[in-house]
Scaffold this motif. Structure first.
Motif, short mmCIF file in Angstrom:
data_model
loop_
_atom_site.label_atom_id
_atom_site.label_comp_id
_atom_site.label_asym_id
_atom_site.label_seq_id
_atom_site.Cartn_x
_atom_site.Cartn_y
_atom_site.Cartn_z
N THR A 118 0.84 -1.19 0.00
CA THR A 118 0.00 0.00 0.00
C THR A 118 0.88 1.25 0.00
N PRO A 119 0.53 2.28 -0.78
CA PRO A 119 1.27 3.54 -0.68
C PRO A 119 1.01 4.17 0.70
N ALA A 120 2.07 4.44 1.42
CA ALA A 120 1.93 5.03 2.75
C ALA A 120 3.22 5.76 3.10
N GLU A 121 3.11 6.73 4.00
CA GLU A 121 4.28 7.48 4.44
C GLU A 121 4.04 8.04 5.83
N ILE A 122 5.12 8.27 6.55
CA ILE A 122 5.06 8.93 7.85
C ILE A 122 5.70 10.30 7.69
N VAL A 123 4.98 11.34 8.08
CA VAL A 123 5.45 12.71 7.90
C VAL A 123 5.37 13.48 9.21
N THR A 124 6.18 14.54 9.30
CA THR A 124 6.13 15.44 10.45
C THR A 124 5.02 16.46 10.25
N GLU A 125 4.82 17.31 11.24
CA GLU A 125 3.79 18.33 11.14
C GLU A 125 4.12 19.37 10.07
N LEU A 126 5.38 19.40 9.61
CA LEU A 126 5.78 20.31 8.54
C LEU A 126 5.79 19.62 7.18
N GLY A 127 5.28 18.39 7.12
CA GLY A 127 5.25 17.68 5.85
C GLY A 127 6.59 17.13 5.42
N GLU A 128 7.46 16.84 6.37
CA GLU A 128 8.76 16.25 6.07
C GLU A 128 8.61 14.73 6.14
N THR A 129 8.94 14.05 5.05
CA THR A 129 8.76 12.60 4.99
C THR A 129 9.87 11.90 5.75
N LEU A 130 9.47 11.06 6.73
CA LEU A 130 10.43 10.30 7.51
C LEU A 130 10.59 8.87 6.99
N ARG A 131 9.50 8.26 6.57
CA ARG A 131 9.52 6.90 6.03
C ARG A 131 8.45 6.77 4.95
N GLN A 132 8.71 5.90 3.97
CA GLN A 132 7.75 5.56 2.93
C GLN A 132 7.75 4.05 2.72
N THR A 133 6.61 3.52 2.34
CA THR A 133 6.58 2.14 1.87
C THR A 133 7.12 2.11 0.44
N PRO A 134 7.53 0.93 -0.04
CA PRO A 134 8.01 0.86 -1.43
C PRO A 134 6.98 1.36 -2.44
N LEU A 135 5.70 1.06 -2.22
CA LEU A 135 4.69 1.53 -3.16
C LEU A 135 4.46 3.03 -2.99
N GLY A 136 4.72 3.56 -1.80
CA GLY A 136 4.67 5.01 -1.62
C GLY A 136 5.75 5.70 -2.43
N VAL A 137 6.94 5.11 -2.46
CA VAL A 137 8.02 5.66 -3.28
C VAL A 137 7.66 5.58 -4.76
N ALA A 138 7.05 4.46 -5.16
CA ALA A 138 6.66 4.30 -6.56
C ALA A 138 5.61 5.33 -6.96
N LEU A 139 4.75 5.73 -6.02
CA LEU A 139 3.67 6.67 -6.33
C LEU A 139 4.17 8.10 -6.44
N THR A 140 4.96 8.55 -5.49
CA THR A 140 5.34 9.97 -5.43
C THR A 140 6.82 10.23 -5.60
N GLY A 141 7.62 9.15 -5.74
CA GLY A 141 9.07 9.32 -5.74
C GLY A 141 9.60 9.29 -4.32
N ASP A 142 10.89 9.12 -4.17
CA ASP A 142 11.52 9.10 -2.85
C ASP A 142 11.61 10.52 -2.32
N THR A 143 10.82 10.83 -1.31
CA THR A 143 10.81 12.18 -0.75
C THR A 143 11.52 12.26 0.59
N THR A 144 12.32 11.23 0.91
CA THR A 144 13.04 11.24 2.19
C THR A 144 14.43 11.83 2.09
N GLY A 145 14.91 12.07 0.87
CA GLY A 145 16.30 12.48 0.71
C GLY A 145 16.54 13.97 0.67
N TRP A 146 15.49 14.77 0.79
CA TRP A 146 15.67 16.22 0.78
C TRP A 146 16.35 16.70 2.05
#
Length: 280
Positions: A118-146
């Motif tokens: 399932t596409p899923a992610e854990i984010v902070t209150e500022l929208g900073e991505t801490l973790r994503q599932t593999p399908l989450g990465v496939a959906l939106t790209g890897d957003t943990t590396g910023w």
């Protein structure tokens, strides 16, 4: 503070032996003879080499950095109290708790580990991505590396046009209001010296659209539960977004699902086959 090598080694061994493969989303397998995780499995969860982790369990090796300790605490699924204990054993002062903390609660991680399909992610209150599932990465790209302010999707929304490419253009005006309104709420909650306040100041300097929205003083603008994505390979998807909040850490687990039998449901199935290979 001095490192307590014996205490650190004993604590790491104990926590490793308590964790089961299913606790961290790993298959148990038929050849596993003992309970707990293997050293190489824990090392992978902690993003370090097996040799480095093994030396810590044997009371050897260099004193781990604060970043390495935080990675071990997350990989071993420690509670905030256990994380602080690990820091002290390693001779480091524990980091802050609460909204500024990036330590994800074990319960939230256990849920994420069970959402591999399932596409899923854990984010902070500022929208900073801490973790994503593999399908989450496939959906939106890897957003943990910023890094820096760009870690926040709300900040990138107003400064990086590529961020908007994954979302239906018709939804852009509402999403702009959502991000501006959300940031205003966090600034009021955390105060003028907070990271949220710094982000707002930077955005007022860099984005005319943000300045216009900021002057409206809107609060509480909510996104639609059904989000419309544009994927470069499978095209448009309409996904329902469910949110689970950890109030102690101010982290949110976002889970995206499609109605069974719908076109978006079939596209998610296709995306799970394509995986992350097509994601830039």
């Amino acid at each position: 503070m001095e490192i307590d090598r014996a205490g650190l080694a004993a604590f790491l061994r104990h926590r490793r032996e308590l964790l089961q493969p299913e606790d961290v989303g790993l298959p148990r397998g038929r050849r596993r003879r003992t309970g707990g995780l293997r050293r190489e499995e824990v090392a992978a969860l902690c993003h370090m080499s097996t040799d480095y982790y093994a030396r810590l369990e044997r009371e050897r090796g260099p004193q781990p950095s604060a970043r390495m300790i935080a990675s071990m605490a997350q990989g071993l699924r420690l509670s905030p109290e256990e994380r602080d204990h690990l820091f002290r054993l390693a001779g480091q002062a524990p980091p802050v708790r609460g909204a500024a903390s990036e330590h994800i609660s074990p319960g939230l991680l256990r849920i994420l580990d069970r959402l591999a399909d399932t596409p899923a992610e854990i984010v902070t209150e500022l929208g900073e991505t801490l973790r994503q599932t593999p399908l989450g990465v496939a959906l939106t790209g890897d957003t943990t590396g910023w890094t820096g302010p760009e870690r926040s999707i709300g900040y990138r929304w107003f400064t990086d046009p590529a961020t908007r490419a994954r979302y239906a253009p018709a939804d852009h005006p509402l999403l702009s209001r959502v991000f501006a309104s959300g940031l205003r709420g966090v600034v009021a909650l955390r105060g003028p010296g907070s990271p949220a306040a710094r982000y707002a100041e930077l955005l007022r300097e860099r984005s005319e659209e943000f300045r216009t929205l900021w002057e409206r003083h809107e609060v509480g603008v909510r996104p639609r539960h059904r989000k419309r994505f544009l994927h470069p390979e499978v095209g448009a998807l309409e996904l329902d977004c469910q949110t689970l909040l950890d109030p102690e850490q101010s982290h949110c687990l976002l889970v995206y699902t499609a109605a069974p039998g719908s076109e978006s449901y079939e596209k998610l199935r296709l995306l799970s086959v394509i995986g992350t290979q097509t994601v830039p």
